[in-house]
Motif scaffolding. Structure first.
Motif, PDB file in Angstrom:
ATOM      1  N   HIS A 117      34.303  40.954  41.558  1.00 12.96           N
ATOM      2  CA  HIS A 117      33.216  40.336  41.599  1.00 12.96           C
ATOM      3  C   HIS A 117      32.347  40.144  40.588  1.00 12.96           C
ATOM      4  O   HIS A 117      31.897  41.361  39.859  1.00 12.96           O
ATOM      5  CB  HIS A 117      32.354  40.591  43.189  1.00 12.96           C
ATOM      6  N   SER A 122      39.868  38.461  42.348  1.00 12.86           N
ATOM      7  CA  SER A 122      39.156  39.344  41.000  1.00 12.86           C
ATOM      8  C   SER A 122      37.893  39.854  41.145  1.00 12.86           C
ATOM      9  O   SER A 122      37.073  39.812  41.961  1.00 12.86           O
ATOM     10  CB  SER A 122      39.415  37.672  40.384  1.00 12.86           C
ATOM     11  N   HIS A 172      36.712  46.722  43.690  1.00 12.58           N
ATOM     12  CA  HIS A 172      35.545  45.508  42.494  1.00 12.58           C
ATOM     13  C   HIS A 172      36.103  43.947  43.052  1.00 12.58           C
ATOM     14  O   HIS A 172      34.912  43.471  43.321  1.00 12.58           O
ATOM     15  CB  HIS A 172      35.889  45.711  41.854  1.00 12.58           C
ATOM     16  N   TYR A 173      37.020  44.092  43.860  1.00 13.49           N
ATOM     17  CA  TYR A 173      37.443  42.203  44.006  1.00 13.49           C
ATOM     18  C   TYR A 173      36.720  41.822  45.014  1.00 13.49           C
ATOM     19  O   TYR A 173      35.626  41.874  45.305  1.00 13.49           O
ATOM     20  CB  TYR A 173      38.984  42.286  45.193  1.00 13.49           C
ATOM     21  N   ASN A 174      36.479  40.174  44.719  1.00 14.84           N
ATOM     22  CA  ASN A 174      35.616  39.571  45.490  1.00 14.84           C
ATOM     23  C   ASN A 174      36.772  38.627  46.408  1.00 14.84           C
ATOM     24  O   ASN A 174      37.915  39.415  46.458  1.00 14.84           O
ATOM     25  CB  ASN A 174      35.158  38.271  44.227  1.00 14.84           C
ATOM     26  N   PRO A 175      36.728  38.167  47.084  1.00 11.84           N
ATOM     27  CA  PRO A 175      37.511  37.115  48.265  1.00 11.84           C
ATOM     28  C   PRO A 175      39.012  36.322  47.896  1.00 11.84           C
ATOM     29  O   PRO A 175      39.605  36.131  47.836  1.00 11.84           O
ATOM     30  CB  PRO A 175      36.017  36.144  49.071  1.00 11.84           C
TER      31      PRO A 175
END
Length: 182
Positions: A86, A84, A78-81
């Motif tokens: 997105h 955390s 589920h993470y963004n760059p």
């Protein structure tokens, strides 16, 4: 849901696979029942969830007239760059909760579509946040437009994000007749 995950010991690359049902199974079922009955059927598993729920690994936990609760456990996928969950994942969950809360009040032959969604991100969501819930509640149900709110919270009750949504309500030609023939 059918999910599997693996970690390559040599490269550290994570792999994920999942399965979903034909989305038309749920769409056809929705055309034969009230919104509340349809959503309860999804929650109890007699109607498969829409594919997006499997993609994001989201669960429809409870459904009452005008209120729905979704849950998910944050994962690395589920993470963004920046490390955390997105904002698009949170937005999808908030949109689903608000829209399904409206759907839970609709009779057979009435459908909805989102007109807008206003999201406020209040705190980061990470794997260590643990399971979260998203509750959607209808605030106004008119003959043409509905308004709902959604709140994304940690299990400890910390508010992580909120949203408001307006939905356009419309008659679906043929749904009532199709249901009567079933």
């Amino acid at each position: 849901m059918n999910h599997s995950a693996a970690l390559s010991a040599e490269t550290g690359v994570r792999l994920r696979s999942y399965a979903w049902d034909d989305p038309m199974i749920a769409a056809n079922a929705a055309a034969t029942m009230s919104g509340l009955k349809f959503l309860r059927s999804v929650a109890e598993g007699s109607v498969p969830p829409p594919p997006l729920m499997n993609t994001l690994d989201v669960r429809l936990e409870s459904v009452e007239a005008g209120t729905v609760v979704f849950g998910f456990t944050p994962a690395e996928y589920h993470y963004n760059p920046i490390g955390s969950v997105h904002g698009g994942v949170s937005s999808s969950l908030l949109d689903s909760a608000a829209g399904c809360a409206v759907h839970s009040l609709l009779p057979l032959g009435t459908a909805y579509t989102s007109i807008d969604l206003s999201v406020r991100f209040l705190a980061p969501i990470r794997v260590d946040t643990g399971p979260v819930q998203c509750t959607g509640t209808v605030r106004h149900l008119g003959s043409r437009v509905a308004m709902a709110e959604a709140a994304l919270t940690s299990r400890s009750g910390k508010l992580l994000a909120t949203a408001t949504s307006s939905c356009l309500l419309f008659a679906v030609p043929g749904d009532r007749e199709r249901a009567e023939r079933s």
